[in-house]
Design an enzyme around this catalytic site. Structure first.
Site, short mmCIF file in Angstrom:
data_model
loop_
_atom_site.label_atom_id
_atom_site.label_comp_id
_atom_site.label_asym_id
_atom_site.label_seq_id
_atom_site.Cartn_x
_atom_site.Cartn_y
_atom_site.Cartn_z
N GLY A 46 57.92 -37.63 39.73
CA GLY A 46 58.30 -38.64 40.71
C GLY A 46 58.07 -38.19 42.14
O GLY A 46 57.58 -38.95 42.98
N CYS A 47 58.41 -36.95 42.41
CA CYS A 47 58.24 -36.42 43.76
C CYS A 47 56.77 -36.27 44.12
O CYS A 47 56.39 -36.48 45.28
CB CYS A 47 58.99 -35.10 43.90
SG CYS A 47 60.78 -35.31 43.71
N THR A 48 55.95 -35.94 43.15
CA THR A 48 54.51 -35.86 43.39
C THR A 48 53.95 -37.25 43.69
O THR A 48 53.17 -37.42 44.63
CB THR A 48 53.80 -35.22 42.18
OG1 THR A 48 54.30 -33.89 42.00
CG2 THR A 48 52.29 -35.18 42.38
N ALA A 51 55.12 -38.17 47.27
CA ALA A 51 54.45 -37.38 48.30
C ALA A 51 52.99 -37.80 48.46
O ALA A 51 52.49 -37.93 49.58
CB ALA A 51 54.55 -35.89 47.97
#
Length: 156
Positions: A46-48, A51
């Site tokens: 999710g963070c990838t 970002a």
């Protein structure tokens, strides 16, 4: 209970280390609008997604007068690996003691698979050129957040 920020609040000042170990302060961006987004952990799916979405839209945000700062509890070394691997073109900042996340209302109670714990709440705070909160969003979704943010800021 976590206290969240709302439009009109003064954005809490901070200085954190970036992926290179250099200090970055919110005050460095005075005179510009800044999107400060909080994410739980570098290099997770999710963070990838989030970002890379900010990376892919950075030129548009810059053209609209915004800077972007990502903040997580990761160490600068983890941020450096994440930045290099994903070719990120904006600063990621290390908030290992989560004091900045707490000040911004992005640290608090979470629930996952029936367990309750303290952790980072995926959040975005837009700070205007004078250091005042323009928009604060909490419990945002990683996928589609950037498009929603652009709509909410009336940029699209």
């Amino acid at each position: 209970m976590t206290t969240t920020l709302t439009a009109g609040d003064t954005a809490p000042a901070f200085t954190l280390q970036d992926a290179n170990g250099d200090d970055v302060s919110l005050g460095d961006y005075r005179g510009r609008r800044v999107i400060v987004y909080f994410y739980p952990k570098a290099a997770t799916p999710g963070c990838t997604t989030q970002a890379c979405d900010f990376r892919d839209n950075l030129a548009r945000f810059t053209a609209d007068g915004f800077a972007v700062l990502g903040i997580s509890p990761d160490a600068p070394t983890a941020l450096a690996r994440f930045t290099d691997k994903q070719e990120l073109t904006f600063p990621l900042l290390s908030d290992q003691d989560h004091s900045v996340a707490e000040a911004y209302g992005a640290w608090g109670e979470k629930k996952n698979y029936g367990k309750t714990y303290e952790g980072l709440i995926r959040s975005t705070v837009v700070v205007d050129a004078q250091g005042v909160v323009e928009l604060a969003q909490y419990n945002v979704r990683a996928k589609g957040h950037v498009a929603k943010l652009r709509r909410d800021l009336h940029l699209d």
